[in-house]
Design an enzyme around this catalytic site. Structure first.
Site, PDB file in Angstrom:
ATOM      1  N   ASN A   1       0.859  -1.179   0.000  1.00  0.00           N
ATOM      2  CA  ASN A   1       0.000   0.000   0.000  1.00  0.00           C
ATOM      3  C   ASN A   1       0.901   1.237   0.000  1.00  0.00           C
ATOM      4  O   ASN A   1       1.470   1.590   1.027  1.00  0.00           O
ATOM      5  CB  ASN A   1      -0.891  -0.048   1.254  1.00  0.00           C
ATOM      6  CG  ASN A   1      -1.723   1.216   1.424  1.00  0.00           C
ATOM      7  OD1 ASN A   1      -1.826   2.034   0.526  1.00  0.00           O
ATOM      8  ND2 ASN A   1      -2.317   1.366   2.609  1.00  0.00           N
TER       9      ASN A   1
ATOM     10  N   LYS B   1       0.178   4.361  -0.398  1.00  0.00           N
ATOM     11  CA  LYS B   1      -0.425   5.577   0.173  1.00  0.00           C
ATOM     12  C   LYS B   1      -0.118   6.791  -0.713  1.00  0.00           C
ATOM     13  O   LYS B   1      -0.043   6.653  -1.935  1.00  0.00           O
ATOM     14  CB  LYS B   1       0.043   5.757   1.621  1.00  0.00           C
ATOM     15  CG  LYS B   1      -0.173   4.480   2.452  1.00  0.00           C
ATOM     16  CD  LYS B   1       0.067   4.662   3.920  1.00  0.00           C
ATOM     17  CE  LYS B   1      -0.161   3.330   4.630  1.00  0.00           C
ATOM     18  NZ  LYS B   1      -0.039   3.415   6.072  1.00  0.00           N
TER      19      LYS B   1
ATOM     20  N   HIS C   1      -9.458   1.315   4.948  1.00  0.00           N
ATOM     21  CA  HIS C   1      -8.201   1.485   5.685  1.00  0.00           C
ATOM     22  C   HIS C   1      -8.447   2.453   6.840  1.00  0.00           C
ATOM     23  O   HIS C   1      -9.229   3.395   6.714  1.00  0.00           O
ATOM     24  CB  HIS C   1      -7.124   2.027   4.733  1.00  0.00           C
ATOM     25  CG  HIS C   1      -5.755   1.993   5.339  1.00  0.00           C
ATOM     26  ND1 HIS C   1      -5.331   2.927   6.248  1.00  0.00           N
ATOM     27  CD2 HIS C   1      -4.730   1.114   5.181  1.00  0.00           C
ATOM     28  CE1 HIS C   1      -4.091   2.630   6.632  1.00  0.00           C
ATOM     29  NE2 HIS C   1      -3.705   1.531   5.999  1.00  0.00           N
TER      30      HIS C   1
ATOM     31  N   GLU D   1      -6.815   4.850   7.902  1.00  0.00           N
ATOM     32  CA  GLU D   1      -6.559   6.258   7.558  1.00  0.00           C
ATOM     33  C   GLU D   1      -7.777   6.860   6.859  1.00  0.00           C
ATOM     34  O   GLU D   1      -8.074   8.042   7.031  1.00  0.00           O
ATOM     35  CB  GLU D   1      -5.296   6.357   6.681  1.00  0.00           C
ATOM     36  CG  GLU D   1      -4.040   6.119   7.519  1.00  0.00           C
ATOM     37  CD  GLU D   1      -2.861   5.529   6.753  1.00  0.00           C
ATOM     38  OE1 GLU D   1      -2.865   5.541   5.516  1.00  0.00           O
ATOM     39  OE2 GLU D   1      -1.927   5.041   7.424  1.00  0.00           O
TER      40      GLU D   1
ATOM     41  N   GLU E   1      -5.478  -4.764  10.641  1.00  0.00           N
ATOM     42  CA  GLU E   1      -4.457  -3.734  10.803  1.00  0.00           C
ATOM     43  C   GLU E   1      -4.681  -2.974  12.109  1.00  0.00           C
ATOM     44  O   GLU E   1      -5.457  -2.005  12.142  1.00  0.00           O
ATOM     45  CB  GLU E   1      -4.514  -2.748   9.634  1.00  0.00           C
ATOM     46  CG  GLU E   1      -4.226  -3.382   8.293  1.00  0.00           C
ATOM     47  CD  GLU E   1      -3.545  -2.392   7.358  1.00  0.00           C
ATOM     48  OE1 GLU E   1      -2.507  -2.727   6.815  1.00  0.00           O
ATOM     49  OE2 GLU E   1      -4.063  -1.264   7.212  1.00  0.00           O
TER      50      GLU E   1
ATOM     51  N   GLY F   1       2.556   2.330  10.781  1.00  0.00           N
ATOM     52  CA  GLY F   1       3.526   3.415  10.608  1.00  0.00           C
ATOM     53  C   GLY F   1       4.236   3.811  11.888  1.00  0.00           C
ATOM     54  O   GLY F   1       4.908   4.841  11.934  1.00  0.00           O
TER      55      GLY F   1
ATOM     56  N   SER G   1       3.402  -2.112  10.432  1.00  0.00           N
ATOM     57  CA  SER G   1       4.858  -2.234  10.639  1.00  0.00           C
ATOM     58  C   SER G   1       5.372  -3.646  10.368  1.00  0.00           C
ATOM     59  O   SER G   1       6.247  -4.140  11.091  1.00  0.00           O
ATOM     60  CB  SER G   1       5.253  -1.747  12.041  1.00  0.00           C
ATOM     61  OG  SER G   1       4.903  -0.374  12.189  1.00  0.00           O
TER      62      SER G   1
END
Ligand code: PGA
Length: 252
Positions: A9, A11, A97, A99, A169, A175, A215
């Site tokens: 991904n 991003k 996701h 985010e 996730e 991240g 991660s």
């Protein structure tokens, strides 16, 4: 047996020439991939069509979108529809996701609409679920994830749900450099698999790929991917480097 799959991904990273270069590097490095592993690469929208051309010759690599509209068509400025993605021959699309949920207000209902449109158009949804640090710490993460799972997917028929890929996730691991331990990830994956079994039966629950994301790096992928219910990864930061990405995919 679920398909082993590792998806990068990207991003909001990589312009056109950088996208082209990184895909070419991944294609070259993928010569070492075991035949049972598939790869997905998710660059930005403007480059998807070109990216599909770059991986066309490689049967193990497919291109993935990072998002899709929850509307079919019409006056929705700036949106990209599932039908548009299908019309360029796109294989996968990430949906829900964290985010997108956090920064763009996507609810389970919106995610469910996106899943429906993707399935209707023959694009495989990769649907993301995961808890934040508060839910992890107070111990309510499993019930929260199951609630997300039911709200986004449990309206689907057996045939429809078997076309979906699921990504766990944990938000606290995305991240941050802090990965869920293999045991923490396995606990959630097993619980998702058990819940799918309860609703849809063994043939469906055993066939759905469950990816871990947060991660995931070359140095922890082997221990994560050796867990019984982890079928691969959704990789952010480490997917921006071809050798790291392929090393992760070689970790089964
Ligand atoms: P990360 O991102 O690997 O950089 O933690 C994973 C993701 O957001 O899909």
């Amino acid at each position: 047996m679920a398909q082993k799959l590792v998806v990068g991904n990207w991003k909001l990273n990589k312009n056109f020439s950088e996208t082209e270069l990184l895909i070419k590097e991944i294609v070259d490095a993928a010569a070492t991939l075991p035949p049972f592993v598939k790869l997905g690469i998710a660059p930005a929208f403007p480059f998807l069509h070109h990216a599909i051309g770059l991986v066309q010759e490689h049967a193990q690599i497919d291109i993935c979108a990072q998002n899709v509209s929850n509307h079919d068509a019409g006056a929705y400025t700036g949106e990209v529809s599932a039908e548009m993605l299908a019309s360029i021959g796109l294989k996968y699309c990430i949906v829900g996701h964290s985010e997108r949920r956090e920064y763009f207000g996507e609810t389970n209902l919106v995610i469910r609409e996106k899943v429906d449109l993707l399935l209707k158009n023959g694009v495989t949804p990769i649907v993301c679920f995961g808890e934040n640090l508060t839910l992890r710490t107070n111990g309510s993460y499993l019930s929260y994830i199951i609630e997300q799972l039911e709200a986004c997917l449990f309206h689907l028929t057996k045939e429809e749900v078997s076309k979906v890929i699921i990504a766990y996730e944990p938000i606290w691991a995305i991240g941050t450099g802090e990965t869920a331990s293999p045991e923490q990830a396995q606990e959630v994956h097993k619980s998702i698999r058990n819940h799918l079994f309860g609703k849809y039966g063994a043939d469906v629950s055993e066939q759905i790929s469950l990816l871990y994301g947060g991660s995931c790096k070359p140095n922890n992928a082997v221990s994560l991917f050796s867990q019984a219910d982890i079928d691969g990864g959704l990789i952010g930061g480490a997917a921006l480097n071809a050798s790291d990405f392929i090393q992760i995919a070689n970790s089964f």
